[in-house]
Design an enzyme around this catalytic site. Structure first.
Site, mmCIF file in Angstrom:
data_model
loop_
_atom_site.group_PDB
_atom_site.id
_atom_site.type_symbol
_atom_site.label_atom_id
_atom_site.label_comp_id
_atom_site.label_asym_id
_atom_site.label_seq_id
_atom_site.Cartn_x
_atom_site.Cartn_y
_atom_site.Cartn_z
ATOM 1 N N LYS A 314 40.164 -16.781 36.321
ATOM 2 C CA LYS A 314 40.988 -16.778 37.310
ATOM 3 C C LYS A 314 41.016 -15.551 38.048
ATOM 4 C CE LYS A 314 45.006 -19.555 36.260
ATOM 5 N NZ LYS A 314 46.544 -19.546 35.830
ATOM 6 N N GLU A 356 50.719 -10.412 26.380
ATOM 7 C CA GLU A 356 49.683 -11.383 26.312
ATOM 8 C C GLU A 356 49.188 -11.911 25.058
ATOM 9 O OE1 GLU A 356 49.698 -13.336 28.824
ATOM 10 O OE2 GLU A 356 49.629 -12.036 30.752
ATOM 11 N N LYS A 407 42.448 -18.314 24.736
ATOM 12 C CA LYS A 407 42.064 -18.393 26.250
ATOM 13 C C LYS A 407 40.800 -19.439 26.295
ATOM 14 C CE LYS A 407 42.157 -16.313 30.303
ATOM 15 N NZ LYS A 407 43.119 -15.752 31.363
ATOM 16 N N ARG A 421 45.446 -25.935 30.488
ATOM 17 C CA ARG A 421 45.318 -24.695 31.157
ATOM 18 C C ARG A 421 46.653 -23.939 31.238
ATOM 19 N NH1 ARG A 421 40.924 -20.758 33.997
ATOM 20 N NH2 ARG A 421 41.856 -18.716 33.529
ATOM 21 N N ASN A 425 50.278 -20.115 30.788
ATOM 22 C CA ASN A 425 51.119 -19.436 31.540
ATOM 23 C C ASN A 425 52.679 -19.369 31.014
ATOM 24 O OD1 ASN A 425 52.082 -19.653 34.792
ATOM 25 N ND2 ASN A 425 50.319 -18.995 34.487
ATOM 26 N N HIS A 428 55.150 -16.996 32.210
ATOM 27 C CA HIS A 428 54.998 -16.643 33.247
ATOM 28 C C HIS A 428 55.695 -17.066 34.547
ATOM 29 C CE1 HIS A 428 51.409 -15.105 31.129
ATOM 30 N NE2 HIS A 428 50.824 -14.662 32.355
ATOM 31 N N HIS A 432 56.299 -13.656 36.587
ATOM 32 C CA HIS A 432 55.694 -13.480 37.967
ATOM 33 C C HIS A 432 56.954 -12.945 39.024
ATOM 34 C CE1 HIS A 432 51.640 -15.221 37.577
ATOM 35 N NE2 HIS A 432 51.692 -13.823 37.033
HETATM 36 N N1 LIG Z 1 43.103 -13.432 35.715
HETATM 37 C C1 LIG Z 1 43.779 -13.705 34.845
HETATM 38 O O1 LIG Z 1 43.533 -14.761 34.286
HETATM 39 C C2 LIG Z 1 44.807 -12.609 34.376
HETATM 40 C C3 LIG Z 1 45.519 -12.613 33.306
HETATM 41 C C4 LIG Z 1 46.360 -11.748 33.036
HETATM 42 C C5 LIG Z 1 46.798 -10.773 33.858
HETATM 43 N N2 LIG Z 1 46.319 -10.828 34.998
HETATM 44 C C6 LIG Z 1 46.119 -9.674 36.013
HETATM 45 O O2 LIG Z 1 46.242 -8.467 35.419
HETATM 46 C C7 LIG Z 1 46.983 -7.547 35.905
HETATM 47 C C8 LIG Z 1 47.531 -6.694 34.964
HETATM 48 O O3 LIG Z 1 46.288 -5.799 34.293
HETATM 49 P P1 LIG Z 1 46.540 -4.662 33.290
HETATM 50 O O4 LIG Z 1 47.846 -4.836 32.503
HETATM 51 O O5 LIG Z 1 45.271 -4.186 33.126
HETATM 52 O O6 LIG Z 1 47.377 -3.842 34.456
HETATM 53 P P2 LIG Z 1 46.249 -2.647 35.735
HETATM 54 O O7 LIG Z 1 45.361 -3.296 36.171
HETATM 55 O O8 LIG Z 1 47.194 -2.572 36.776
HETATM 56 O O9 LIG Z 1 46.072 -1.374 34.872
HETATM 57 C C9 LIG Z 1 47.187 -0.845 34.185
HETATM 58 C C10 LIG Z 1 46.894 0.725 34.672
HETATM 59 O O10 LIG Z 1 46.114 1.170 33.446
HETATM 60 C C11 LIG Z 1 45.053 1.892 34.002
HETATM 61 N N3 LIG Z 1 43.871 1.727 32.967
HETATM 62 C C12 LIG Z 1 43.151 0.568 32.610
HETATM 63 N N4 LIG Z 1 42.328 0.716 31.743
HETATM 64 C C13 LIG Z 1 42.365 2.023 31.463
HETATM 65 C C14 LIG Z 1 41.960 2.960 30.647
HETATM 66 N N5 LIG Z 1 40.998 2.561 29.460
HETATM 67 N N6 LIG Z 1 42.128 4.232 30.392
HETATM 68 C C15 LIG Z 1 43.267 4.699 31.257
HETATM 69 N N7 LIG Z 1 43.853 3.988 32.094
HETATM 70 C C16 LIG Z 1 43.570 2.756 32.338
HETATM 71 C C17 LIG Z 1 44.709 1.322 35.425
HETATM 72 O O11 LIG Z 1 43.817 1.960 36.009
HETATM 73 C C18 LIG Z 1 46.124 1.083 35.693
HETATM 74 O O12 LIG Z 1 46.758 2.229 36.495
HETATM 75 C C19 LIG Z 1 47.951 -8.088 36.895
HETATM 76 O O13 LIG Z 1 47.530 -8.153 38.191
HETATM 77 C C20 LIG Z 1 48.037 -9.545 36.302
HETATM 78 O O14 LIG Z 1 48.170 -10.468 37.096
HETATM 79 C C21 LIG Z 1 45.265 -11.427 35.459
HETATM 80 O O1 LIG Z 2 44.329 -17.883 32.386
HETATM 81 C C1 LIG Z 2 45.388 -18.679 32.917
HETATM 82 O O2 LIG Z 2 45.356 -19.644 33.246
HETATM 83 C C2 LIG Z 2 46.458 -17.841 32.707
HETATM 84 O O3 LIG Z 2 47.688 -18.455 33.063
HETATM 85 C C3 LIG Z 2 46.751 -16.534 32.038
HETATM 86 C C4 LIG Z 2 47.737 -15.770 32.489
HETATM 87 O O4 LIG Z 2 48.143 -14.896 31.489
HETATM 88 C C5 LIG Z 2 47.530 -14.656 33.601
HETATM 89 O O5 LIG Z 2 48.600 -13.697 33.779
HETATM 90 C C6 LIG Z 2 47.216 -15.341 34.886
HETATM 91 O O6 LIG Z 2 46.831 -14.388 35.918
HETATM 92 C C7 LIG Z 2 48.366 -16.091 35.735
HETATM 93 O O7 LIG Z 2 47.849 -16.816 36.594
HETATM 94 P P1 LIG Z 2 48.597 -17.629 37.791
HETATM 95 O O8 LIG Z 2 47.918 -18.756 38.180
HETATM 96 O O9 LIG Z 2 49.993 -17.957 36.926
HETATM 97 O O10 LIG Z 2 49.036 -16.574 38.889
#
Ligand SMILES: NC(=O)c1ccc[n+]([C@@H]2O[C@H](COP(=O)([O-])OP(=O)(O)OC[C@H]3O[C@@H](n4cnc5c(N)ncnc54)[C@H](O)[C@@H]3O)[C@@H](O)[C@H]2O)c1
Ligand SMILES: O=C(O)C(=O)C[C@@H](O)[C@H](O)[C@H](O)COP(=O)(O)O
Length: 540
Positions: A314, A356, A407, A421, A425, A428, A432
């Site tokens: 995603k 998570e 996952k 899938r 969520n 969430h 969100h």
């Molecule tokens: N694509 C998906 O399936 C999915 C799933 C879950 C979350 N997400 C997204 O992920 C984001 C949250 O991720 P997050 O919690 O990592 O937040 P983030 O990316 O905002 O990172 C949090 C902070 O930690 C810092 N950081 C990261 N790794 C570090 C390290 N090793 N050392 C020092 N600082 C570090 C980052 O620079 C930032 O300041 C949200 O945007 C969420 O929507 C996406």
């Molecule tokens: O992989 C997925 O599917 C998820 O829903 C994982 C979630 O933990 C994640 O935060 C994801 O970014 C949520 O996606 P969204 O489609 O609800 O925006």
């Protein structure tokens, strides 16, 4: 079943199999065996003499028997002779060993260094005549076979035997989750110290240019990635994006598209994302959209990105209207969750990631919940500076592996989120909305933690779970340092945002709720009074 030997090492003559193998064994306090030495013991003469007297086919038969016996019984580090993996029966034995969980390491040395070492040793019947020319010819024949029969590939160019041994140990102890499915190109998630060392192998030889997308707080990790990429011969464009959610915008994506265009990125080039989930979401989105999709590899550096954001394909950005409203399902070529990066992770961001992790326990793998319970206090007190090499590191590695498997299970059969899938969520729908109403000052995992308590309250109101399951959500999450309540907005605001959730259909809300711990169901269009009552219960 635990596999033995601990590891099998193969490679060209002069690659350092014996020297490095002994060093690995020494570091791990394990016995070491060298197939050639064992053969000499078995036949009672030196290999060159045996070759001369009986010829290569007879030697290969003895060799294959000795190797089969050791693969069966030996519990240490076992190094093979250079030509051994060319024998079909040995190839089958190695495949069976890998199926049992074994690690076959291809020690891939720089050809020049290996030729020098091979010549220095002397006494190698396969190098009779022009030794370098023979070595090169054999390399051409053997290298593709070595790739096929091994499952760990270690480049040793420029490394001392100790450095190479440390690299072998890191790579052998990494955990690998294979993600595959009918509609996705299979890829691996490698978890453990040194996982980033796999980068060049995962990217492959096609890309020439790499867009290295990262944030400033992870500069030291992106510096390492850049060095690996340059060693691999790629041209690297270093792209620093705004940290956290401000990086997940169309403006940032557009800035990168402009750079890729100006710098001549083509379809065979690639993106590498390094950082937390926000950075890997953005990097994946850029990769998915540039020329309608180019190869990308994620190097997550936060716990949350390792267990969730970087692994399922995603990708996306936020819009002023809400979280992740624009994006695509686009799987990476690989994910390298290098646990050394966690050494710089602040405690609050580590804890957020546990949200998570707990989610994956609530929806499927209940062993995750037991591990969280058992280690709650150490996890809550996570300190990056003392983390590597501590007992907690193994606990966290297991939690990451289990969570990534949850996952992978959901993604494998439903990449585009038609039903199964959506269970990922859990928590969430409200989570969100909280993030948005808090202008992203609340961390994602924290918002999801409150969202899970909310979903549990709703399930309880709907008669799906007992109160003790709701109480268990609160007690487990708070024991990890995660929030379980929120009072930052009105029900009307929350309801409006929940209607924009991607699971909503038309005017109907759709939630993911538990009907028992470890089992999730959809809850479609519950009465608004119940949705509101659950909200009242999570307010402080
Ligand atoms: N694509 C998906 O399936 C999915 C799933 C879950 C979350 N997400 C997204 O992920 C984001 C949250 O991720 P997050 O919690 O990592 O937040 P983030 O990316 O905002 O990172 C949090 C902070 O930690 C810092 N950081 C990261 N790794 C570090 C390290 N090793 N050392 C020092 N600082 C570090 C980052 O620079 C930032 O300041 C949200 O945007 C969420 O929507 C996406
Ligand atoms: O992989 C997925 O599917 C998820 O829903 C994982 C979630 O933990 C994640 O935060 C994801 O970014 C949520 O996606 P969204 O489609 O609800 O925006």
């Amino acid at each position: 079943m635990a596999a033995h030997p601990y590891a099998v090492i193969l490679g060209m003559m002069g690659a350092g199999k014996t020297r490095v193998g002994k060093e690995v064994a020494h570091m791990l306090h394990l016995p070491f065996a060298d197939a050639d030495a064992e053969i000499e013991r078995e036949v009672g003469m030196k290999i060159p003499a045996y070759f001369e007297k009986y010829g290569e086919p007879a030697f290969r038969d003895v060799e294959a028997d000795v190797i089969a016996d050791f693969l069966e019984d030996f519990d240490g580090i076992f190094s093979l002779g250079g030509g051994a993996p060319m024998t079909p029966s040995t190839q089958r034995e190695l495949a069976t060993y890998i199926e049992r969980g074994g690690k076959v390491v291809y020690l891939d040395a720089d050809p020049q260094e290996a030729m020098e070492r091979a010549n220095r040793g002397g006494g190698r019947p396969m190098l009779n005549g022009d030794a370098n020319a023979r070595w090169k010819k054999l390399y051409k024949q053997r290298d593709p076979v070595f790739h096929d029969v091994s499952n760990v590939h270690v480049h040793t160019r420029g490394l001392t035997p100790q450095g190479a041994a440390k690299k072998v140990i890191d790579m052998v102890s990494q955990r690998i989750v294979h993600v595959n499915g009918a509609t996705i190109e299979p890829y691996d998630v490698a978890i453990g110290e040194g996982a980033m060392n796999r980068l060049v192998d995962v990217l492959g030889t096609k890309p020439r240019k790499i867009a290295l997308i990262h944030t400033q707080p992870v500069q030291r990790h992106s510096d390492r990635v850049r060095a690996l990429l340059r060693q691999g011969g790629y041209e690297v464009s270093d792209i620093v994006i705004p940290d956290a959610e401000p990086g997940k915008t169309i403006t940032v994506a557009n800035g990168i598209w402009e750079r890729l265009g100006n710098e001549g990125f083509t379809r065979s080039d690639a993106v590498v994302g390094v950082g937390g989930g926000a950075a890997t979401d953005l990097a994946g989105f850029v990769a998915a959209t540039w020329m309608r999709g180019i190869r990308y590899v994620n190097c997550p550096t936060s716990l949350l990105a390792m267990v969730d954001a970087s692994t399922g394909g995603k990708t996306g950005i936020n819009t002023p209207q809400g979280k992740n409203l624009v994006g695509s399902f686009y799987t990476p070529a690989g994910v390298l969750a290098d646990m050394t990066t966690l050494a710089s992770l602040p405690n609050d961001i580590f804890i957020e990631g546990l949200g998570e992790v707990a989610k994956s326990g609530f929806i499927r793998d209940t062993e995750i919940l037991h591990i969280l319970e058992e280690h709650a206090s150490e996890l809550k007190n996570f300190n990056g500076q003392t983390f590597l090499g501590s007992p907690l590191e193994e606990v966290v590695a297991e939690l990451i592996e289990r969570t990534v498997k949850v996952k992978a299970y959901h993604v494998s059969s439903d990449l585009k989120e038609k039903g199964l899938r959506e269970f990922l969520n859990y928590g969430h729908t409200l989570g969100h909305a909280i993030e948005k109403l808090e202008h992203f000052r609340w961390r994602h995992g924290n918002a999801v933690a409150v969202g899970m308590v909310y979903a549990a309250e709703l399930a309880n109101i709907m008669g799906l779970i007992d109160r003790d399951v709701v109480d268990y959500h609160r007690s487990l999450l708070s024991s990890l340092g995660l929030p379980t309540s929120w009072n930052g907005g009105s029900f009307e605001d929350v309801l409006a945002l929940m209607h924009r959730d991607k699971k909503a259909r038309g005017n109907e809300l759709r939630f993911v709720v538990l009907d028992s711990i470890g089992h999730v169901v959809h809850l479609d269009n519950p009465p608004v009074e119940d949705v509101e009552e659950a909200f009242r219960r999570i307010q402080q």
